[in-house]
Design an enzyme around this catalytic site. Structure first.
Site, PDB file in Angstrom:
ATOM      1  N   ASN A  49       0.820  -1.071   0.313  1.00 47.97           N
ATOM      2  CA  ASN A  49      -0.100  -0.040  -0.298  1.00 47.97           C
ATOM      3  C   ASN A  49       0.711   1.276  -0.138  1.00 47.97           C
ATOM      4  O   ASN A  49       1.154   1.654   1.185  1.00 47.97           O
ATOM      5  CB  ASN A  49      -1.144  -0.079   1.078  1.00 47.97           C
ATOM      6  CG  ASN A  49      -1.482   1.040   1.083  1.00 47.97           C
ATOM      7  OD1 ASN A  49      -2.364   2.276   0.622  1.00 47.97           O
ATOM      8  ND2 ASN A  49      -2.500   1.382   2.318  1.00 47.97           N
TER       9      ASN A  49
ATOM     10  N   GLY B  58       1.800   2.941  10.624  1.00 44.57           N
ATOM     11  CA  GLY B  58       3.089   3.394  10.365  1.00 44.57           C
ATOM     12  C   GLY B  58       3.985   4.164  12.073  1.00 44.57           C
ATOM     13  O   GLY B  58       4.516   4.917  12.298  1.00 44.57           O
TER      14      GLY B  58
ATOM     15  N   GLU C 272      -7.603   4.816   6.787  1.00 43.75           N
ATOM     16  CA  GLU C 272      -7.081   6.415   7.021  1.00 43.75           C
ATOM     17  C   GLU C 272      -8.016   6.742   6.025  1.00 43.75           C
ATOM     18  O   GLU C 272      -8.354   8.141   6.357  1.00 43.75           O
ATOM     19  CB  GLU C 272      -5.754   6.108   6.035  1.00 43.75           C
ATOM     20  CG  GLU C 272      -4.133   5.720   7.293  1.00 43.75           C
ATOM     21  CD  GLU C 272      -2.506   6.055   6.490  1.00 43.75           C
ATOM     22  OE1 GLU C 272      -3.007   5.833   5.500  1.00 43.75           O
ATOM     23  OE2 GLU C 272      -2.190   5.084   6.700  1.00 43.75           O
TER      24      GLU C 272
ATOM     25  N   SER D 171       3.022  -1.322  10.051  1.00 45.02           N
ATOM     26  CA  SER D 171       4.417  -1.461  10.855  1.00 45.02           C
ATOM     27  C   SER D 171       4.678  -3.479   9.975  1.00 45.02           C
ATOM     28  O   SER D 171       5.740  -3.258  11.205  1.00 45.02           O
ATOM     29  CB  SER D 171       4.012  -1.554  12.363  1.00 45.02           C
ATOM     30  OG  SER D 171       4.532  -0.017  12.776  1.00 45.02           O
TER      31      SER D 171
ATOM     32  N   LYS E  79       0.138   4.111  -0.510  1.00 43.43           N
ATOM     33  CA  LYS E  79      -0.868   5.382  -0.073  1.00 43.43           C
ATOM     34  C   LYS E  79      -0.290   5.915  -0.721  1.00 43.43           C
ATOM     35  O   LYS E  79       0.012   6.458  -2.187  1.00 43.43           O
ATOM     36  CB  LYS E  79       0.038   5.264   2.010  1.00 43.43           C
ATOM     37  CG  LYS E  79      -0.146   4.827   2.422  1.00 43.43           C
ATOM     38  CD  LYS E  79       0.318   4.796   4.540  1.00 43.43           C
ATOM     39  CE  LYS E  79      -0.141   3.555   4.588  1.00 43.43           C
ATOM     40  NZ  LYS E  79      -0.400   3.557   5.951  1.00 43.43           N
TER      41      LYS E  79
HETATM   42  P1  PGA Z   1       2.404   0.221   7.537  1.00 44.81           P
HETATM   43  O1  PGA Z   1       0.891   0.794   6.734  1.00 44.81           O
HETATM   44  O2  PGA Z   1       3.286  -0.914   6.425  1.00 44.81           O
HETATM   45  O3  PGA Z   1       3.078   1.401   7.752  1.00 44.81           O
HETATM   46  O4  PGA Z   1       2.030   0.688   9.009  1.00 44.81           O
HETATM   47  C1  PGA Z   1       0.245  -0.710   6.568  1.00 44.81           C
HETATM   48  C2  PGA Z   1      -1.187   0.027   5.894  1.00 44.81           C
HETATM   49  O5  PGA Z   1      -1.638   1.301   6.289  1.00 44.81           O
HETATM   50  O6  PGA Z   1      -1.527  -0.064   5.414  1.00 44.81           O
END
Ligand code: PGA
Length: 252
Positions: free
Chosen positions: A8, A177, A100, A216, A10
């Site tokens: 992802n 995150g 999100e 994470s 984002k």
């Molecule tokens: P992250 O995000 O691996 O940066 O924690 C995961 C996600 O939001 O799908």
């Protein structure tokens, strides 16, 4: 069934960065195709075209997904992404229910349910994200929250669908995150619980439905999490942004 390893991105990357990433990933995957992994990239919509055109040059060892879309046919929906248009860019997967989107764009359970139904009826695979916040966890409400999110999001799921095309991503909001991850034991217990809820909602499909973990995940942690009972893959944000790191995660 293959384990799903999804990236992802984002709201990161420009089209040229996206194209370069795919070029690198293609060379890594073409050199040594990951036979037992279903790899899916979720670039931002503005980068889909660059990803698709570069992916054509490789061995197609990954699929393409869209992070956000509108549960409607083409029309007067300013700023939205059409699945009809996405299909022409080889998009076959969608994300729904990401925290999100729930938090920053106020997506409701009802909207998420409509998106899941719309995408599934159009033949797209859906990764449905669910997860509790830190406050909900502290209040001992994890199971209650997950059950509610699942039940509401899956209320309109078509009676018949390909079980390979619905994946549940357990993403604790407090882990996204932040560098924090639940213990393996907690992930296992939660995935088991999600399977139990799915069993009530759709007994025919529940046992084969893949539940993946997100929040994470890094190249260092991926193997350990993937080996946890009832974990059928990973949804990776930050650590998927470099092709080399993501390649490591794919092979974990
Ligand atoms: P992250 O995000 O691996 O940066 O924690 C995961 C996600 O939001 O799908």
């Amino acid at each position: 069934m293959q384990k799903v390893i999804a990236a992802n991105w984002k709201m990161f990357k420009t089209p040229s960065e996206a194209g370069n990433y795919v070029k690198t990933l293609n060379s890594l995957l073409d050199a040594n195709p990951p036979a037992d992994r279903q790899v899916i990239l979720f670039p931002g919509a503005i980068n889909l075209s660059a990803v698709q055109s570069e992916s054509e040059k490789g061995g197609k060892h990954f699929q393409i997904g869209i992070q956000n879309f509108c549960a409607a046919e083409d029309g007067a929906y300013t700023g939205e992404n059409s699945l009809n248009a996405a299909k022409t860019l080889d998009v076959t997967w969608v994300l729904a229910g990401h925290s999100e989107r729930r938090t920053h764009f106020l997506e409701t359970d009802e909207l998420i349910a409509n998106k899941v139904k719309f995408a599934m009826e159009k033949g797209f695979g859906v990764i449905l994200c669910i997860g509790e916040t830190d406050a909900e966890r502290t209040a001992g409400k994890v199971e209650q929250v997950l059950k509610e999110q699942l039940t509401k999001a899956l209320i309109n799921v078509p009676g018949e669908y390909d079980v390979n095309r619905l994946v549940i991503a357990y993403e604790p909001v407090w882990a996204i995150g932040t560098g924090k991850t639940p213990s393996n034991d907690d992930i296992k217990k939660t995935h088991n619980y999600i399977h139990k809820v799915l069993d009530d909602l759709m007994p025919n499909k529940a046992p084969q439905t893949r539940i993946i973990y997100g929040g994470s995940v890094t190249a260092d942690k991926a193997k350990n999490i993937l080996q946890t009972e009832d974990v059928s893959g990973l949804l990776v944000g930050g650590a998927s942004l470099k092709a080399e790191d993501f390649n490591t995660i794919i092979r974990s």
